[in-house]
Design a protein around this motif. Structure first.
Motif, PDB file in Angstrom:
ATOM      1  N   ASP A  96       0.805  -1.220   0.000  1.00 19.57           N
ATOM      2  CA  ASP A  96       0.000   0.000   0.000  1.00 19.57           C
ATOM      3  C   ASP A  96       0.840   1.273   0.000  1.00 19.57           C
ATOM      4  OD1 ASP A  96      -2.265  -1.542   0.027  1.00 19.57           O
ATOM      5  OD2 ASP A  96      -2.589  -1.364   2.194  1.00 19.57           O
ATOM      6  N   SER A  97       2.111   1.169   0.308  1.00 18.72           N
ATOM      7  CA  SER A  97       2.966   2.355   0.371  1.00 18.72           C
ATOM      8  C   SER A  97       4.341   2.003  -0.194  1.00 18.72           C
ATOM      9  CB  SER A  97       3.089   2.827   1.825  1.00 18.72           C
ATOM     10  OG  SER A  97       3.839   3.997   1.907  1.00 18.72           O
ATOM     11  N   GLU A  98       4.600   2.424  -1.432  1.00 18.86           N
ATOM     12  CA  GLU A  98       5.892   2.140  -2.063  1.00 18.86           C
ATOM     13  C   GLU A  98       6.814   3.326  -1.842  1.00 18.86           C
ATOM     14  OE1 GLU A  98       5.758   0.626  -6.001  1.00 18.86           O
ATOM     15  OE2 GLU A  98       4.204  -0.825  -5.507  1.00 18.86           O
ATOM     16  N   GLU A  99       7.796   3.118  -0.990  1.00 19.10           N
ATOM     17  CA  GLU A  99       8.726   4.179  -0.612  1.00 19.10           C
ATOM     18  C   GLU A  99      10.121   3.593  -0.497  1.00 19.10           C
ATOM     19  OE1 GLU A  99       5.540   6.686   2.064  1.00 19.10           O
ATOM     20  OE2 GLU A  99       6.840   5.268   3.063  1.00 19.10           O
ATOM     21  N   CYS A 100      11.086   4.477  -0.312  1.00 13.69           N
ATOM     22  CA  CYS A 100      12.454   4.034  -0.132  1.00 13.69           C
ATOM     23  C   CYS A 100      13.148   4.888   0.919  1.00 13.69           C
ATOM     24  CB  CYS A 100      13.216   4.116  -1.446  1.00 13.69           C
ATOM     25  SG  CYS A 100      14.870   3.416  -1.300  1.00 13.69           S
ATOM     26  N   TYR A 101      13.912   4.232   1.762  1.00 13.70           N
ATOM     27  CA  TYR A 101      14.660   4.897   2.825  1.00 13.70           C
ATOM     28  C   TYR A 101      16.116   4.452   2.740  1.00 13.70           C
ATOM     29  CZ  TYR A 101       9.964   5.395   4.754  1.00 13.70           C
ATOM     30  OH  TYR A 101       8.636   5.678   4.925  1.00 13.70           O
ATOM     31  N   TYR A 102      17.008   5.360   3.054  1.00 12.82           N
ATOM     32  CA  TYR A 102      18.428   5.036   3.145  1.00 12.82           C
ATOM     33  C   TYR A 102      18.800   5.009   4.627  1.00 12.82           C
ATOM     34  CZ  TYR A 102      23.487   5.369   2.894  1.00 12.82           C
ATOM     35  OH  TYR A 102      24.821   5.132   3.050  1.00 12.82           O
ATOM     36  N   ILE A 103      19.465   3.951   5.057  1.00 12.74           N
ATOM     37  CA  ILE A 103      19.874   3.841   6.457  1.00 12.74           C
ATOM     38  C   ILE A 103      21.146   4.664   6.649  1.00 12.74           C
ATOM     39  CG2 ILE A 103      20.624   2.301   8.302  1.00 12.74           C
ATOM     40  CD1 ILE A 103      18.998   0.073   6.882  1.00 12.74           C
ATOM     41  N   VAL A 104      21.000   5.831   7.274  1.00 11.97           N
ATOM     42  CA  VAL A 104      22.128   6.701   7.572  1.00 11.97           C
ATOM     43  C   VAL A 104      22.878   6.153   8.776  1.00 11.97           C
ATOM     44  CG1 VAL A 104      22.831   9.041   8.248  1.00 11.97           C
ATOM     45  CG2 VAL A 104      20.935   8.714   6.645  1.00 11.97           C
ATOM     46  N   LYS A 105      22.110   5.751   9.803  1.00  8.12           N
ATOM     47  CA  LYS A 105      22.688   5.219  11.037  1.00  8.12           C
ATOM     48  C   LYS A 105      21.713   4.186  11.585  1.00  8.12           C
ATOM     49  CE  LYS A 105      23.517   6.713  15.786  1.00  8.12           C
ATOM     50  NZ  LYS A 105      23.401   7.849  16.701  1.00  8.12           N
ATOM     51  N   LEU A 106      22.244   3.059  12.036  1.00  6.75           N
ATOM     52  CA  LEU A 106      21.413   2.030  12.653  1.00  6.75           C
ATOM     53  C   LEU A 106      22.212   1.362  13.754  1.00  6.75           C
ATOM     54  CD1 LEU A 106      18.802   0.407  12.799  1.00  6.75           C
ATOM     55  CD2 LEU A 106      19.702  -1.072  10.993  1.00  6.75           C
ATOM     56  N   GLU A 107      21.809   1.653  14.969  1.00 10.22           N
ATOM     57  CA  GLU A 107      22.425   1.044  16.148  1.00 10.22           C
ATOM     58  C   GLU A 107      21.332   0.347  16.938  1.00 10.22           C
ATOM     59  OE1 GLU A 107      24.439   4.326  18.018  1.00 10.22           O
ATOM     60  OE2 GLU A 107      25.995   4.384  16.482  1.00 10.22           O
ATOM     61  N   GLU A 108      21.695  -0.307  18.014  1.00  6.39           N
ATOM     62  CA  GLU A 108      20.708  -1.063  18.789  1.00  6.39           C
ATOM     63  C   GLU A 108      19.545  -0.191  19.274  1.00  6.39           C
ATOM     64  OE1 GLU A 108      20.516  -4.357  19.071  1.00  6.39           O
ATOM     65  OE2 GLU A 108      22.285  -4.451  17.802  1.00  6.39           O
ATOM     66  N   ASP A 109      19.829   1.058  19.673  1.00  4.25           N
ATOM     67  CA  ASP A 109      18.798   1.908  20.261  1.00  4.25           C
ATOM     68  C   ASP A 109      18.479   3.173  19.467  1.00  4.25           C
ATOM     69  OD1 ASP A 109      18.428   0.185  22.421  1.00  4.25           O
ATOM     70  OD2 ASP A 109      20.078   1.090  23.524  1.00  4.25           O
TER      71      ASP A 109
END
Length: 142
Positions: A111-124
Motif C-alpha cells: 500500500d505504500s511504495e517508498e524508499c529509505y536510506y539507512i544513515v545510522k542504525l544502532e541497537e537503540d
C-alpha cells in the motif's frame, strides 16, 4: 503550531511517494533487477531493524518492523496499510552494477511504495534518509 508540525511529519512518513529518478551518473553501469523477498537471516541491519521505533521529532508516530512487514502507527492507532519491505543495495528496480552498500536501502511495497536510506542504525537509535525530503527521520527504539 507543534501539532501542525507533528501532523506534517507523520504525513510525510506515510504519504510521500518515492523519488523515481535513478540518481545514476552517465558513467555508471545500471542494470534492471527485480526486487524480490530476500532471506535476510544473515543481515545485521535486518536484525537490528526488528521491533518498534519511535520518531524522535513526532513521538506519537511509530514504525514496527515484524519480519518483512512494516506497521505504521500514530497515537496508538494502526494506519491499516499492508506494507512489506526488502533491503538492498539501491532504492529502485535499477541497480548500480557492483554497488557496495548491501542492505543500506529499505524498499517498501504494498500500500505504500517508498524508499529509505539507512544513515545510522544502532541497537537503540536509527536515522533514515527519506527520498523526496531533506530532513532525516530520527528514531529511538521503544
Amino acid at each position: 503550531m507543534k501539532t501542525t508540525y507533528i501532523i506534517l511529519v507523520f504525513l510525510a512518513v506515510i504519504s510521500c511517494k518515492k523519488n523515481t529518478s535513478s540518481g545514476v551518473k552517465n558513467s555508471e553501469t545500471i542494470e534492471e533487477i527485480e526486487i524480490v523477498k530476500n532471506d535476510h537471516s544473515t543481515s545485521e541491519n535486518y536484525k537490528k531493524l526488528q521491533g518498534t521505533w519511535v520518531n524522535i521529532d513526532a513521538p506519537l508516530s511509530r514504525l514496527t518492523f515484524e519480519g518483512d512487514k512494516v506497521i505504521n502507527t500514530y497515537n496508538g492507532a494502526n494506519t491499516e496499510k499492508n506494507i512489506t519491505f526488502s533491503m538492498g543495495k539501491t532504492c529502485s528496480r535499477k541497480a548500480i552494477k557492483n554497488a557496495s552498500e548491501e542492505d543500506r536501502y529499505i524498499n517498501t511495497t504494498g500500500d505504500s511504495e517508498e524508499c529509505y536510506y539507512i544513515v545510522k542504525l544502532e541497537e537503540d537509535s536509527m536515522i533514515l534518509g527519506f527520498w523526496g525530503t531533506e530532513t532525516p527521520l530520527r528514531f529511538k527504539r521503544q
